[in-house]
Motif scaffolding. Structure first.
Motif, mmCIF file in Angstrom:
data_model
loop_
_atom_site.group_PDB
_atom_site.id
_atom_site.type_symbol
_atom_site.label_atom_id
_atom_site.label_comp_id
_atom_site.label_asym_id
_atom_site.label_seq_id
_atom_site.Cartn_x
_atom_site.Cartn_y
_atom_site.Cartn_z
ATOM 1 N N GLU A 21 17.236 0.786 -5.849
ATOM 2 C CA GLU A 21 17.574 1.707 -5.007
ATOM 3 C C GLU A 21 16.578 1.426 -3.890
ATOM 4 O O GLU A 21 15.336 1.135 -4.028
ATOM 5 N N CYS A 23 13.824 1.807 -1.075
ATOM 6 C CA CYS A 23 12.540 2.788 -0.987
ATOM 7 C C CYS A 23 12.687 3.545 0.238
ATOM 8 O O CYS A 23 12.946 3.327 1.304
ATOM 9 N N THR A 24 12.197 5.002 0.087
ATOM 10 C CA THR A 24 12.436 5.788 1.107
ATOM 11 C C THR A 24 11.164 6.553 1.419
ATOM 12 O O THR A 24 10.261 6.579 0.288
ATOM 13 N N THR A 25 10.912 6.938 2.628
ATOM 14 C CA THR A 25 9.604 7.611 2.927
ATOM 15 C C THR A 25 9.919 9.225 3.236
ATOM 16 O O THR A 25 9.134 10.110 3.403
ATOM 17 N N THR A 26 11.271 9.474 2.915
ATOM 18 C CA THR A 26 11.531 10.773 3.199
ATOM 19 C C THR A 26 11.483 11.679 2.160
ATOM 20 O O THR A 26 11.861 11.555 1.006
ATOM 21 N N HIS A 27 10.953 12.868 2.424
ATOM 22 C CA HIS A 27 10.914 13.958 1.127
ATOM 23 C C HIS A 27 12.167 14.625 1.056
ATOM 24 O O HIS A 27 12.951 14.679 1.770
ATOM 25 N N PRO A 28 12.395 14.999 -0.387
ATOM 26 C CA PRO A 28 11.366 15.031 -1.409
ATOM 27 C C PRO A 28 11.423 13.819 -2.434
ATOM 28 O O PRO A 28 10.348 13.693 -2.875
ATOM 29 N N MET A 29 12.041 12.847 -2.103
ATOM 30 C CA MET A 29 12.133 11.648 -2.789
ATOM 31 C C MET A 29 11.071 10.725 -2.672
ATOM 32 O O MET A 29 10.707 10.112 -3.531
ATOM 33 N N GLY A 30 10.865 10.567 -1.540
ATOM 34 C CA GLY A 30 10.177 9.525 -0.770
ATOM 35 C C GLY A 30 8.638 10.116 -0.596
ATOM 36 O O GLY A 30 8.382 11.327 -0.492
ATOM 37 N N LYS A 36 2.786 3.777 -2.667
ATOM 38 C CA LYS A 36 4.307 4.030 -3.277
ATOM 39 C C LYS A 36 5.272 2.829 -2.938
ATOM 40 O O LYS A 36 5.735 2.469 -3.791
ATOM 41 N N TRP A 40 7.059 0.042 -5.471
ATOM 42 C CA TRP A 40 8.325 -0.266 -5.448
ATOM 43 C C TRP A 40 8.449 -1.823 -5.208
ATOM 44 O O TRP A 40 9.638 -2.377 -5.976
#
Length: 207
Positions: A21, A23-30, A36, A40
């Motif tokens: 998947e 990698c994301t910096t967007t909350h709430p997942m990232g 982090k 990843w």
């Protein structure tokens, strides 16, 4: 908003990159914590056997956190070998000339280096929610970052700010256009084509 941009480049094709998947910096997942991202990247390596690296850029908009000296990140984690080793492993190159202002050096530290006073972004963070103060500057530019790395190596036995520098220009379209008479900006709608004017107008309307 704290800006800690990385360019992630895969040496592999979609048959490997598609196994994980994004990698994301967007909350709430990232999260914007670079640790982090490093985790990843290690997971990608372990799962696919592929090859990947992350290149930091836009440090001049990081509110002093790109080449941080006192703590590992904004949560107060001590800057130690556990932070230094993965950064040195994954981030061996820095993009020093993005489009978002002069990114290599600041004239406060390099007064005799003429480009350091060219289109310098002194207003603050990327979204202008945090004003720029002089105390941030040494942690934002790779020239001072290299100096900080030598200082930290004595304490940590690892120089986490040991890197090469590139000048890709922060283009998002894999096309370099550094000359004034051929500059095409940095986004796909501005690429040379018979539909360029239509695409530019569509993007302006969307904004």
């Amino acid at each position: 908003m704290l800006t800690l941009h990385r360019i992630v480049i895969f040496r592999d094709g979609p048959e490997r990159a598609g196994q994980v998947e994004p990698c994301t910096t967007t909350h709430p997942m990232g999260a914007i914590d670079p640790r982090k991202l490093w985790g990843w990247l290690q997971n990608y390596l372990d799962k696919t056997g592929g090859d990947v690296a992350a290149f930091p850029h836009n440090g001049n908009l990081s509110s002093g956190m790109m080449f941080v000296l006192q703590v590992g990140f904004a949560d107060g984690t001590p800057l130690d070998a556990h932070y230094a080793a993965p950064r040195q492993k994954w981030e061996r190159l820095y993009e020093a000339t993005p489009t978002k202002g002069e990114g290599e050096a600041h004239y406060l530290f390099s007064p005799d280096y003429e480009p350091a006073d060219f289109e310098t972004a002194n207003y603050g963070s990327l979204d202008a929610t945090q004003a720029k103060i002089d105390g941030m500057l040494a942690g934002e530019y790779p020239r001072s970052g290299l100096q900080r790395g030598l200082m930290l190596e004595e304490a940590l036995s690892v120089n986490l700010f040991k890197f090469g520098m590139g000048g890709a220009g922060n283009d998002h379209i894999s096309m370099s256009s550094p000359e004034n008479d051929s500059f095409i900006e940095k986004k796909a709608p501005y690429e040379p084509s018979e539909h360029r004017v239509v695409n530019e107008e569509s993007e302006l309307i969307a904004l």
